[in-house]
Design an enzyme around this catalytic site. Sequence first.
Site, mmCIF file in Angstrom:
data_model
loop_
_atom_site.group_PDB
_atom_site.id
_atom_site.type_symbol
_atom_site.label_atom_id
_atom_site.label_comp_id
_atom_site.label_asym_id
_atom_site.label_seq_id
_atom_site.Cartn_x
_atom_site.Cartn_y
_atom_site.Cartn_z
ATOM 1 N N SER A 1 0.728 -1.222 0.070
ATOM 2 C CA SER A 1 0.182 -0.141 -0.011
ATOM 3 C C SER A 1 0.908 1.321 -0.052
ATOM 4 O O SER A 1 0.152 2.366 -0.142
ATOM 5 C CB SER A 1 -0.915 -0.035 1.131
ATOM 6 O OG SER A 1 -0.114 -0.400 2.257
ATOM 7 N N THR B 1 -1.541 3.583 4.249
ATOM 8 C CA THR B 1 -0.643 4.485 4.242
ATOM 9 C C THR B 1 0.201 4.458 5.440
ATOM 10 O O THR B 1 -0.131 3.807 6.480
ATOM 11 C CB THR B 1 -1.186 5.536 3.946
ATOM 12 O OG1 THR B 1 -0.308 6.652 3.379
ATOM 13 C CG2 THR B 1 -1.541 6.484 5.384
ATOM 14 N N THR C 1 2.316 7.241 0.863
ATOM 15 C CA THR C 1 1.262 6.177 0.299
ATOM 16 C C THR C 1 1.126 6.084 -1.182
ATOM 17 O O THR C 1 1.463 6.915 -1.967
ATOM 18 C CB THR C 1 -0.383 6.451 0.769
ATOM 19 O OG1 THR C 1 -1.328 5.499 0.554
ATOM 20 C CG2 THR C 1 -0.596 7.907 -0.054
ATOM 21 N N ARG D 1 -6.502 10.396 -9.150
ATOM 22 C CA ARG D 1 -6.968 10.688 -7.967
ATOM 23 C C ARG D 1 -6.056 11.068 -6.770
ATOM 24 O O ARG D 1 -4.854 10.251 -6.629
ATOM 25 C CB ARG D 1 -7.870 9.262 -7.391
ATOM 26 C CG ARG D 1 -8.480 9.376 -6.277
ATOM 27 C CD ARG D 1 -7.522 8.678 -4.965
ATOM 28 N NE ARG D 1 -8.223 8.787 -3.912
ATOM 29 C CZ ARG D 1 -7.649 8.307 -2.683
ATOM 30 N NH1 ARG D 1 -6.182 7.998 -2.606
ATOM 31 N NH2 ARG D 1 -8.443 8.175 -1.648
ATOM 32 N N THR E 1 -5.331 7.454 8.719
ATOM 33 C CA THR E 1 -5.212 6.598 7.700
ATOM 34 C C THR E 1 -6.427 6.000 7.316
ATOM 35 O O THR E 1 -7.571 5.694 8.162
ATOM 36 C CB THR E 1 -4.193 5.540 8.029
ATOM 37 O OG1 THR E 1 -3.740 4.476 7.070
ATOM 38 C CG2 THR E 1 -4.518 4.735 9.296
ATOM 39 N N GLY E 2 -6.707 5.437 6.063
ATOM 40 C CA GLY E 2 -7.850 4.736 5.695
ATOM 41 C C GLY E 2 -8.347 5.208 4.311
ATOM 42 O O GLY E 2 -7.761 5.783 3.535
HETATM 43 C C1 SD4 Z 1 -5.558 7.550 0.574
HETATM 44 N N1 SD4 Z 1 -5.651 7.225 3.039
HETATM 45 O O1 SD4 Z 1 -4.988 7.808 -0.334
HETATM 46 C C2 SD4 Z 1 -4.866 7.283 1.643
HETATM 47 C C3 SD4 Z 1 -4.129 5.960 1.471
HETATM 48 C C4 SD4 Z 1 -4.678 5.175 2.465
HETATM 49 O O2 SD4 Z 1 -4.786 4.528 4.582
HETATM 50 O O3 SD4 Z 1 -5.486 4.094 2.039
HETATM 51 N N2 SD4 Z 1 -4.433 5.363 3.806
HETATM 52 O O4 SD4 Z 1 -6.775 7.256 0.704
#
Ligand code: SD4
Length: 355
Positions: free
Chosen positions: A53, A193, A211, A221, A244-245
């Site tokens: 990731s 991330t 990330t 994006r 994160t998420g």
């Molecule tokens: C995103 N938050 O690009 C970042 C990467 C991810 O947990 O998934 N982070 O959405």
Amino acid sequence: MNTAASPILLGTWSFSLAAIEAAWPLLGGSKDDLLEALQAACRHADLDPEVDSVGFGGLPDASGRMSLDGGIMLSPLQFAGVCGLRRHLHPVDVARLIMERTEHTLLCGEDADDFADRHGIPSADLIAPEAEAAWKGWRDRGGRDVVDQSTDAGLRNLRPVDPGLGTSAGGRLFRPGDDSETKEGPAPVGHDTIGVLARDAAGTMAAACSTSGLPFKVPGRIGDSPIAGHGFFVEPGVGQATATGTGELISGISASMVAVETLRRGGSLRDAVQETLQRVEDLGDLRPHHQVGIIVMDHEGRFATGGFRPGFLIAVRDAEGGRLLEPDLVLRPQDDGPPESATDGFAKSVPPPSD
Ligand code: SD4
């Protein structure tokens, strides 16, 4: 809740434990050491092909090309982010250059890659063979729009569930199309991330994120990770946070800003976590794969952590050593394990190009 004193490094997800361990010796007494430690931690994750990731092991966008985002922050006057890098592996290194050598706070795309070239950062091949194979598998299963094809594309369990260390899943939080089972159950998939919060012996705080964003995302994006207030925020004398998420949710509530602002207004660390996760809940229209993890630290180095749903882990490195922690608060503990299905997608991706 932690009451640790300085110095300390905190990282999102279990794979960050090795990264902050590698960075720990660099955490000296100067601001430069602090930033170097953050860069070292993020570089470590960027380089690990097992972490799917972030960086080299990360999964590409719908076109099969990688794009990386990241950011670094010392204060609301000293921060920068970079997004959509396609030729440079370490976004936090580029972000630091932007922070220190320009008056700007965000660069994107090809011009950001050119900026990195001009400052002598070597370009690199960003996609690991395994990640490319995963993309081809997704494409060959007809991957084009996760909303309609989540089952066919093997993207059933979209929420990241951290298997911890020492499992066959290793650093993999996201394994699209991989139906293999770990000892703990279905192979976890998701998107994550590395976010790192650092505080040195002098009490100076800094944060960074790196990330590859959402796998198979619409090209172009950008999520929360390169944006101050969203994926990270630092307010000297108050505190700092990293999230994160699901980037769209994190950005929608300015999660890291909300957390630090809660501290600024006199809330406790737990209040900061609770407030941030409650804002996610209040968004409504949440889907089974949505997840947000948050780490908040006050200016004295104490911290609290939370996950919107189960499955988030936090890595800590301080004078007592390195360890993983469960979040202090999980807002929806009943949402345990990976979702049974994700009938709604998260990337609304475009059709991939045919060969
Ligand atoms: C995103 N938050 O690009 C970042 C990467 C991810 O947990 O998934 N982070 O959405």
